[in-house]
Design an enzyme around this catalytic site. Structure first.
Site, PDB file in Angstrom:
ATOM      1  N   LEU A  64       0.938  -1.291   0.090  1.00 35.58           N
ATOM      2  CA  LEU A  64      -0.060   0.081   0.175  1.00 35.58           C
ATOM      3  C   LEU A  64       0.853   1.352   0.002  1.00 35.58           C
ATOM      4  CD1 LEU A  64      -2.535  -1.404   2.792  1.00 35.58           C
ATOM      5  CD2 LEU A  64      -2.733  -1.599   0.132  1.00 35.58           C
ATOM      6  N   PRO A  65       0.322   2.422  -0.291  1.00 36.29           N
ATOM      7  CA  PRO A  65       1.177   3.695  -0.460  1.00 36.29           C
ATOM      8  C   PRO A  65       1.936   4.080   0.926  1.00 36.29           C
ATOM      9  CG  PRO A  65      -1.078   3.876  -1.423  1.00 36.29           C
ATOM     10  CD  PRO A  65      -1.278   2.746  -0.830  1.00 36.29           C
ATOM     11  N   THR A  98       6.240   0.800   2.120  1.00 37.27           N
ATOM     12  CA  THR A  98       7.362   1.777   2.679  1.00 37.27           C
ATOM     13  C   THR A  98       6.410   2.524   3.748  1.00 37.27           C
ATOM     14  OG1 THR A  98       8.814   1.517   0.886  1.00 37.27           O
ATOM     15  CG2 THR A  98       9.234   3.354   2.638  1.00 37.27           C
ATOM     16  N   LYS A 173      14.860   0.755   4.905  1.00 35.93           N
ATOM     17  CA  LYS A 173      14.527   1.019   3.651  1.00 35.93           C
ATOM     18  C   LYS A 173      14.579   2.719   3.438  1.00 35.93           C
ATOM     19  CE  LYS A 173      11.970   1.704  -0.078  1.00 35.93           C
ATOM     20  NZ  LYS A 173      12.439   1.458  -1.319  1.00 35.93           N
TER      21      LYS A 173
HETATM   22  P1  NAD Z   1       0.781   2.846  -6.138  1.00 37.74           P
HETATM   23  O1  NAD Z   1       0.173   3.817  -5.453  1.00 37.74           O
HETATM   24  O2  NAD Z   1       0.851   2.418  -7.343  1.00 37.74           O
HETATM   25  O3  NAD Z   1      -0.220   1.365  -5.579  1.00 37.74           O
HETATM   26  C1  NAD Z   1      -0.827   1.485  -4.121  1.00 37.74           C
HETATM   27  C2  NAD Z   1      -2.119   0.630  -4.310  1.00 37.74           C
HETATM   28  O4  NAD Z   1      -2.794   0.493  -3.068  1.00 37.74           O
HETATM   29  C3  NAD Z   1      -3.023   1.599  -5.135  1.00 37.74           C
HETATM   30  O5  NAD Z   1      -3.666   0.865  -6.260  1.00 37.74           O
HETATM   31  C4  NAD Z   1      -4.451   1.850  -4.241  1.00 37.74           C
HETATM   32  O6  NAD Z   1      -5.690   1.769  -4.841  1.00 37.74           O
HETATM   33  C5  NAD Z   1      -4.201   0.711  -3.420  1.00 37.74           C
HETATM   34  N1  NAD Z   1      -4.671   0.862  -1.883  1.00 37.74           N
HETATM   35  C6  NAD Z   1      -4.669   1.742  -1.125  1.00 37.74           C
HETATM   36  N2  NAD Z   1      -5.291   1.469   0.190  1.00 37.74           N
HETATM   37  C7  NAD Z   1      -5.859   0.381  -0.036  1.00 37.74           C
HETATM   38  C8  NAD Z   1      -6.680  -0.686   0.767  1.00 37.74           C
HETATM   39  N3  NAD Z   1      -7.283  -0.133   1.923  1.00 37.74           N
HETATM   40  N4  NAD Z   1      -7.082  -1.804   0.178  1.00 37.74           N
HETATM   41  C9  NAD Z   1      -6.734  -2.184  -1.049  1.00 37.74           C
HETATM   42  N5  NAD Z   1      -5.690  -1.365  -1.873  1.00 37.74           N
HETATM   43  C10 NAD Z   1      -5.632  -0.174  -1.408  1.00 37.74           C
HETATM   44  O7  NAD Z   1       1.926   2.643  -5.287  1.00 37.74           O
HETATM   45  P2  NAD Z   1       3.103   1.665  -5.633  1.00 37.74           P
HETATM   46  O8  NAD Z   1       4.206   2.303  -6.478  1.00 37.74           O
HETATM   47  O9  NAD Z   1       2.979   0.189  -5.986  1.00 37.74           O
HETATM   48  O10 NAD Z   1       4.177   1.657  -4.209  1.00 37.74           O
HETATM   49  C11 NAD Z   1       3.398   1.004  -3.124  1.00 37.74           C
HETATM   50  C12 NAD Z   1       4.471   1.016  -1.887  1.00 37.74           C
HETATM   51  O11 NAD Z   1       5.601   0.333  -2.508  1.00 37.74           O
HETATM   52  C13 NAD Z   1       4.792   2.351  -1.378  1.00 37.74           C
HETATM   53  O12 NAD Z   1       4.726   2.456  -0.012  1.00 37.74           O
HETATM   54  C14 NAD Z   1       5.990   2.793  -2.159  1.00 37.74           C
HETATM   55  O13 NAD Z   1       6.803   3.658  -1.292  1.00 37.74           O
HETATM   56  C15 NAD Z   1       6.728   1.579  -2.308  1.00 37.74           C
HETATM   57  N6  NAD Z   1       7.862   1.381  -3.089  1.00 37.74           N
HETATM   58  C16 NAD Z   1       7.485   1.523  -4.665  1.00 37.74           C
HETATM   59  C17 NAD Z   1       8.491   1.573  -5.523  1.00 37.74           C
HETATM   60  C18 NAD Z   1       8.104   1.892  -6.742  1.00 37.74           C
HETATM   61  O14 NAD Z   1       9.023   1.996  -7.735  1.00 37.74           O
HETATM   62  N7  NAD Z   1       6.928   2.102  -7.475  1.00 37.74           N
HETATM   63  C19 NAD Z   1       9.607   1.029  -5.195  1.00 37.74           C
HETATM   64  C20 NAD Z   1      10.037   0.587  -3.895  1.00 37.74           C
HETATM   65  C21 NAD Z   1       8.786   0.714  -2.987  1.00 37.74           C
END
Ligand code: NAD
Length: 297
Positions: A64-65, A98, A173
């Site tokens: 999740l975000p 994260t 992280k």
């Molecule tokens: P994103 O915003 O693309 O995806 C997050 C998803 O979570 C969204 O689709 C949202 O609808 C869903 N969501 C939120 N609350 C929810 C709930 N209660 N139930 C179900 N779904 C829910 O974000 P991301 O890029 O996939 O990143 C996710 C995590 O990973 C973050 O914490 C980010 O910091 C970390 N991260 C991202 C990357 C990257 O390159 N994108 C790399 C390393 C770590």
């Protein structure tokens, strides 16, 4: 193994697909109908709610975000149900979001009260690593729980580290991402300087990549459009790791620095620069778009 997977965004989507393709039975859910539809089209079984993914699940994974989303999901509150209360005792929860280390510890404590083991396992490696199944996992929690998680984590990543007790994965992280945020700005500055002086960005990138300035941004994630076909920079900074997510991580790093009175001057400056970039309307673009602040349009 039956796995519940919650959060099918840029990272969670391909991670869930890798588990599905490895033969695990998945129940997957995202609040976004668009994200669910995209994954269903790829053959992933999508449920109608987070609770509906739990039937028979031995492992629950969330991606999740931010802290607020993880808290709302597992702990509930303000009239929202707590998923933790629905998870069967004996289940293993792996939260790969994260988030603040303190939130990870609160979720782990709620799990312990119910007999549910919880580890924090944030990742590094970007969307490319999520698709390729080559992520690095930084795990906080009991060593025995990491060993239970390892066969599942190995389907999504190639490096698995035990950072320490609950929340330690999150601390590792944010240290890593503070460094990455600083490196991306430094790399952007150097490239913008060279290009303004007439250098070809591909040539300059290759020189620095093989010299003492070499770093991950130059290796895998060049911020200058046209240098690397697969990098977000060459796709209008779409996808990838959002500026607002980097801003969140740098904020977590600053909170943690304040708590222990650590000096992180470049981390603080980097947070301010990504904040200004986000305020200028670029929060949804990949974080490497920060180079736009540093060169002529
Ligand atoms: P994103 O915003 O693309 O995806 C997050 C998803 O979570 C969204 O689709 C949202 O609808 C869903 N969501 C939120 N609350 C929810 C709930 N209660 N139930 C179900 N779904 C829910 O974000 P991301 O890029 O996939 O990143 C996710 C995590 O990973 C973050 O914490 C980010 O910091 C970390 N991260 C991202 C990357 C990257 O390159 N994108 C790399 C390393 C770590």
């Amino acid at each position: 193994m039956k796995i519940s997977f919650i959060g099918l965004g840029h990272m969670g989507g391909p991670m869930a697909l890798n588990l599905h393709r490895a033969g695990h039975a998945l129940g997957a859910f995202d609040l976004s109908a668009e994200a669910c539809g995209k994954l269903a089209a790829e053959g992933l079984p999508v449920a109608a709610s987070a609770a509906d993914t739990l039937d028979g699940a031995e492992v629950v994974i969330s991606m999740l975000p931010a802290s607020a989303h993880v808290e709302a999901l597992y702990l509930g509150g303000e009239g929202r149900p707590s998923l933790m209360e629905r998870i069967q005792p004996g289940t293993l929860v792996i939260d790969s979001s994260t988030i603040a280390a303190a939130t990870s510890r609160r979720v782990a404590e709620a799990g312990a009260r119910r007999g549910v083991a919880v580890i924090d396992a944030p990742v590094s490696g970007g969307t490319g690593g999520a698709v390729a199944g080559t992520l690095t996992f930084m795990v906080g929690g009991a060593a025995a729980d990491l060993e239970r998680a390892r066969p599942v984590l190995e389907k999504m990543g190639s490096n698995i580290f035990h950072a320490g007790g609950p929340g330690a994965g999150q601390t590792a992280k944010i240290c890593n991402n503070m460094l990455l945020g600083i490196l991306m700005i430094g790399t952007s500055e150097a490239l913008a300087l060279g290009v303004a002086n007439g250098l070809d960005p591909k040539v300059l990138s290759e020189i620095m990549r093989r010299s003492s300035g070499g770093n991950w941004a130059l290796e895998k994630y060049n911020p200058m459009p046209g240098v690397m076909d697969a990098a977000p920079a060459s796709k209008g900074y779409a996808g990838g790791f959002g500026t607002d997510l980097m801003l969140k991580d740098l904020g977590l790093a600053q909170e943690s620095a304040i708590a222990v009175r650590a000096a992180t001057p470049l981390g603080g400056l980097a947070r301010s620069l990504y904040a200004a970039h986000s305020l200028a309307g670029h929060g949804a673009l990949d974080f490497s778009s920060v180079i736009r602040m540093l060169r002529k349009a």
